[in-house]
Design an enzyme around this catalytic site. Structure first.
Site, PDB file in Angstrom:
ATOM      1  CB  CYS A 424      43.862  42.860  35.771  1.00  0.00           C
ATOM      2  SG  CYS A 424      42.407  41.849  36.073  1.00  0.00           S
ATOM      3  CD  GLU A 426      47.428  40.479  35.732  1.00  0.00           C
ATOM      4  OE1 GLU A 426      47.038  41.509  35.140  1.00  0.00           O
ATOM      5  OE2 GLU A 426      46.689  39.521  35.954  1.00  0.00           O
TER       6      GLU A 426
END
Lengths: 776, 238
Positions: A424, A426
């Site tokens: 997402c 990270e």
């Protein structure tokens, strides 16, 4: 889009996903044959080799990049060594309405006769559940946190440029050299390293075998192909597969094929969470790209996009499905950013990737752009042009923040600049880091337990510390809340340490280790701390909900004494039934997302408390735990397990998502929402996620685009990590008209000015509903 | 020194360049019967309207400073920003200018020249409304004739003309008069043509008033071409 791409895209989009038990059978064969005779790393490598020697190959009509994870598009292999699906699991997967996978009667038979008897008692899920503490299990079941590795392998790694510069024969030579240099006299780990290195060597053979088999298949298909043009393509595919993966790529086409073989091997060896990603694809492909080949280069890229989209995320069940309820497997491509020398990284392939993304409109791969202070305005604007079409891609990442986050976490400046965001949002050092997601962490639930003396009224268990529930000051309440966060973080981290150890022991990943620095050099596995950097992330969820709840309590219970904590507890227990006056007060209290320091200061305090409880604690792989703030779909699941909260949220309703304000709570426009979000200290995290929603007309025209660009730049100037835009459609506007409370933050372009949708007369709303579709 | 503010609009992207914060001041010398912000007409909007000191207002709008970038800034609008306590306005603009903020002033122009002069050192661009050229017609629709508007306009150089195009009022022959007036009074100005819409009807209703009925002109392109022919850089909207 060429007819070829349109056909392949259509096949990808219309084929229903189904299970494939081929991999499960081949892995089982290998274990039956070798288990106990060879070391575990070699056993794992032999399993991969067996798959690549025997799996059914597939070259789809017209395609230019070859290889599927299953035996055809949209087939999902299973990983019984991690989770051995019960017959009931398979029935559910087959029948469920969302994220289903078709299962044939033959599959059921294989699963019951062959897979279940062998794996039921030895799969990782079973080992994990036997090893973790009862309190961990209680918290897990109650939804205090989730566990990523319960059904999927340790994940989150992203490719570097290493396999565009080396073929797998080169890797084999490196492995042989390290093996030859092992010092069995001085190095007490040398024998373990030897096993690991031999396993890596076998893993190289696995990918080389796959390449050879595809070369042979393409060659034989060319011979029987009547269309001379297609026959020539197939011969070129065969030639490509005789170069890569054994040797380094010589052409742009081969470079893409090389990546795809690597992707297949990483995601077949195990099912790491967040698949695998080429990372800085524009920079990796640039040396192979020739401007005059633009059209064909785009077509090849589009063929790669189809490949990503052909692979649904591994089938998930239970809580793991709830926290990530999607077919998307989060291979997140980073475009733009900076080069390792710090200069602007935008190149012609970056523009090609945006063109590909725009034309393909596929959910996979997840595509983003990295924006640094050096990024040229035209690139940002072009990316926003794609984004404002309203389907959410690309997302926008702040390169300068990512670099700082990585340096804060101990990376060299060189490795930091080669890094980016994956999954997402990270943050990771691409090609050099195992940054493993361990699970989501339910902050609002912990506040709920704090208010109930540690007792969970949903699971009817005492999960938290007994610190009372009568706090005479706000500070006392906050102190207790922080103690509870620490208590649950300790349980979560203890469990994760056990799980990491089990993976290091039973589930080495020799293939992934070959392509991750410095696993070959140290003879250590990726899952056992072999990577240069080793991070474990815990993802905080519900910061908006918990902030607004505390703000309401602070204002009404302590500052203004509108009602007592007991009154509040009674109202929450009753889900506000018969407590309308309290509910109204809670709803009108200060809310995060409005640039209101009353609420935002609380957000910062909670964030720091969470950070202090997690960040810097050692993991088993020589690295540290760190936090990020993202939910995937977990805010819905976490909401289900929570009773009513003090921000006025009703029981079992979703929590706020990412670091976005509570749905409908931010009523002062996008600048206020961004100012609030920027008060979080993003640079201490490994990624935060912020959603902003616009109607198409708000972002229309040159002015709309420029304003979006200014918005992104400003948020990134304030160290914001990530932002993505929702540009909403007619259906949403109609829903907004029916449920205005849920859409308080919706801004619409009226005519010459923008306004909140809820502030307009019904007639004007109708008019705008009628207009909007023309803008899409 | 406190002034009532009808509304503060953040992320305003159509009142001048870039991302802006627009302040709608309360009260206007004109009473145009097509007004889009009828709630700002009277001296007092409602008892809920907030009052600000210049310092408070500056602090409030500067919260968005990071978003203003190279092109954005603050727009004072209304109502009529130059029909306020000018001590307040000047102090407020001074505070913004100290921080290097770009300032646009959205004015109807029907104010004493001293008021305009007072803000000249601070205002980067005047968004100047030119509604009607014929004095009697101007008086009929806005309550005032346009003598002062024209004389003030002639003295200004940094002007961006904004022409509300009201169907049935100035979309025909009168538009030629407006163009002629603009040629003599502000020949180098950029021009925005703002087609009438009935979206303020709801606001009028809320105030218990009935809005006069006009129509949205269908010939906007034709009108735009007239302006371009006359040598203006004209656009529809914004």
């Amino acid at each position: 889009m060429t007819q070829r791409v349109a056909r392949l895209r259509n096949q990808s989009e219309t084929t229903p996903p189904r299970l494939s038990l081929e991999r499960a059978k081949l892995v089982t064969d290998t274990y039956e044959k070798y288990e106990g005779q060879v070391s575990i790393p070699e056993l794992r490598a032999y399993a991969l080799l067996n798959i690549m020697e025997n799996k059914k190959l597939c070259i789809n009509p017209g395609e230019l990049i070859v290889g599927e994870k299953g035996d055809a598009p949209q087939t999902a292999p299973t990983f019984p060594e991690l989770i051995c699906h019960s017959t009931e699991d398979m029935k559910v997967m087959d029948a469920r309405e969302l994220i289903s996978f078709k299962v044939t009667p033959e599959d059921f038979k294989i699963q019951e006769e062959r897979i279940q008897p062998f794996w039921e008692k030895r799969c990782m899920r079973r080992k994990i559940m036997e090893a973790v503490s009862p309190e961990w299990k209680d918290c897990y079941s109650a939804g205090i946190f989730t566990e990523f590795m319960e059904q999927r392998g340790p994940g989150h790694t992203v490719g570097s440029d290493i396999f565009y510069k080396n073929g797998f024969i080169d890797f084999k030579n490196k492995i042989a050299k390290t093996l030859a240099e092992l010092d069995y006299e001085a190095d007490m780990e040398a024998q373990k390293r030897a096993e690991q290195l031999r396993a890596m060597d076998i893993a190289c053979d696995a990918i080389i075998t796959l390449g050879k088999r595809y070369a042979d298949l393409a060659e034989s298909m060319a011979q029987s192909e009547s269309d001379t043009k297609r026959a020539a393509e197939l011969r070129q595919i065969a030639d490509n597969c005789r170069v890569v993966p054994a040797h380094k790529p010589q052409t742009y086409w081969q470079a893409i094929q090389m990546y795809w073989f690597v992707h297949l091997c990483v995601t077949t060896e195990l099912n790491p969470w967040d698949a695998y990603s080429p990372g800085r694809l524009d920079q990796h492909l640039m040396p192979f790209y020739k401007e005059e080949d633009h059209d064909f280069a785009l077509e090849l890229l589009q063929c790669l996009w189809v490949k990503f989209n052909n692979q649904p995320a591994p089938p998930k069940v239970g809580i793991t499905l709830k926290e990530s309820s999607t077919y998307t497997d989060f291979a997140n491509i980073n475009t733009g950013g900076i080069k390792p020398d710090g200069s602007d990284g935008v190149n012609p392939v970056s523009m090609l990737i945006l063109e590909c993304m725009d034309s393909m409109r596929l959910l996979q791969p997840s595509s983003n752009v990295q924006i640094s202070k050096k990024t040229p305005r035209y690139f940002l604007r072009r990316a926003l042009e794609v984004s404002r079409k309203g389907w959410g891609q690309p997302a926008f990442y702040n390169t300068d923040a990512i670099v700082q986050e990585l340096i804060n976490a101990g990376k060299t400046i060189d490795d930091a600049r080669k890094g980016g965001a994956s999954g997402c949002v990270e943050t990771g050092a691409f090609g050099n880091e195992a940054y493993i997601l361990t699970g989501y962490f339910n902050l609002p639930k912990i506040l709920e337990l704090t208010l109930n003396n540690g007792f969970d009224k949903v699971s009817c268990k005492q999960l938290g510390l007994t610190l009372g529930n009568n706090f005479s000051t706000y500070e006392e309440l906050m102190t207790a809340f922080k103690q509870q966060i620490n208590h649950f973080a300790r349980i979560k981290i203890s469990g994760s340490n056990i799980i990491e150890s089990l993976y290091a022991r039973y589930m080495p990943v020799p293939f992934l280790s070959v392509i991750t620095n410095d696993c070959i050099a140290t003879g250590q596995d990726y899952n056992a701390g072999g990577a240069r950097y080793n991070t474990s992330y815990v993802q905080g969820v519900g910061i908006g909900t918990v902030t607004d709840s505390l703000a309401a309590i602070k204002q009404h219970v302590y500052d203004e004494k509108t009602f007592s904590l007991d009154d509040l507890a009674a109202a929450l227990d009753a889900d506000f039934e018969g407590n309308a006056h309290i509910h109204e007060k809670l709803l009108s209290a200060p809310k995060y997302g409005n640039d209101d320091d009353y609420a935002d200061a609380i957000m910062h305090e909670v964030f720091m408390a969470y950070y202090d409880c997690v960040s810097g604690k050692p993991n088993t792989r020589g690295g540290q735990y760190r936090i990020n703030m993202l939910p995937t779909t977990c805010h819905v699941y976490f909401g289900e397990v929570c009773t009513a909260s003090a921000n006025g949220r009703k029981a079992h309703k979703p929590l706020s998502e990412g670091i976005s304000p509570t749905q409908g709570a931010d009523i002062n426009g996008p600048t206020a929402a961004l100012l609030s979000a920027a008060k979080m200290d993003h640079l201490r995290t490994g990624g935060t996620l912020l959603n902003i929603k616009f109607t198409p007309s708000t972002v229309a025209g040159e002015k709309g685009l420029d304003a979006m660009a200014d918005l992104v730049k400003a948020y990134f100037t304030m160290d914001g990590h990530h932002i993505q835009f929702n540009v909403v459609d007619r259906a949403t506007l109609i829903a907004a008209q029916q449920n205005p409370e849920e859409y308080k933050d919706l801004i619409v372009r009226v005519a010459g000015y923008s306004d909140h949708f809820r502030n307009l007369s019904k007639a004007l709303q109708d008019e705008i509903i009628e207009r909007t579709e023309q803008n899409i | 020194m406190r002034v009532q503010i009808a509304n503060i609009q953040r992320y305003a992207i159509h009142d001048g360049g870039g991302i802006r914060t627009t302040i709608f001041f309360q009260g206007c010398p004109l009473s145009c019967n097509w007004c889009h912000n009828p709630e700002t007409m009277g001296a007092i909007f409602s008892d809920k309207g907030l009052t600000y000191s210049p310092q408070e207002l500056a602090k409030r709008v500067l919260r968005d400073q990071v978003f203003f970038g190279d092109n954005g800034g603050v727009t004072i609008s209304g109502g009529e920003p130059l029909a306020q306590d000018m001590g307040f306005i000047v102090k407020f603009l001074q505070l913004l200018k100290e921080k290097g903020i770009h300032i646009a002033c959205d004015t109807c122009g029907d104010v004493p020249w001293e008021n305009v002069e007072a803000v000249l050192p601070y205002v980067d661009i005047f968004l100047y409304d030119l509604k009607i050229a014929t004095p009697e017609l101007h008086k009929k629709h806005t309550g005032q004739d346009n003598t002062r508007i024209i004389s003030n306009l002639k003295k200004l150089s940094n002007v961006w003309l904004r022409i509300p195009v009201i169907g049935g009022v100035n979309d025909g022959e009168e538009m030629n008069n407006i163009i002629a007036l603009a040629k003599s009074a502000a020949p180098t100005s950029k021009v925005s043509l703002l087609p009438y819409h009935n979206m303020a009807e709801g606001k009028w209703e809320k105030l218990g008033k009935k809005m006069s009925t006009f129509y949205t002109p269908a010939n906007m392109e034709e009108i735009k071409n007239k302006w371009i022919k006359a040598g203006f850089n004209a656009e529809i909207g914004g």
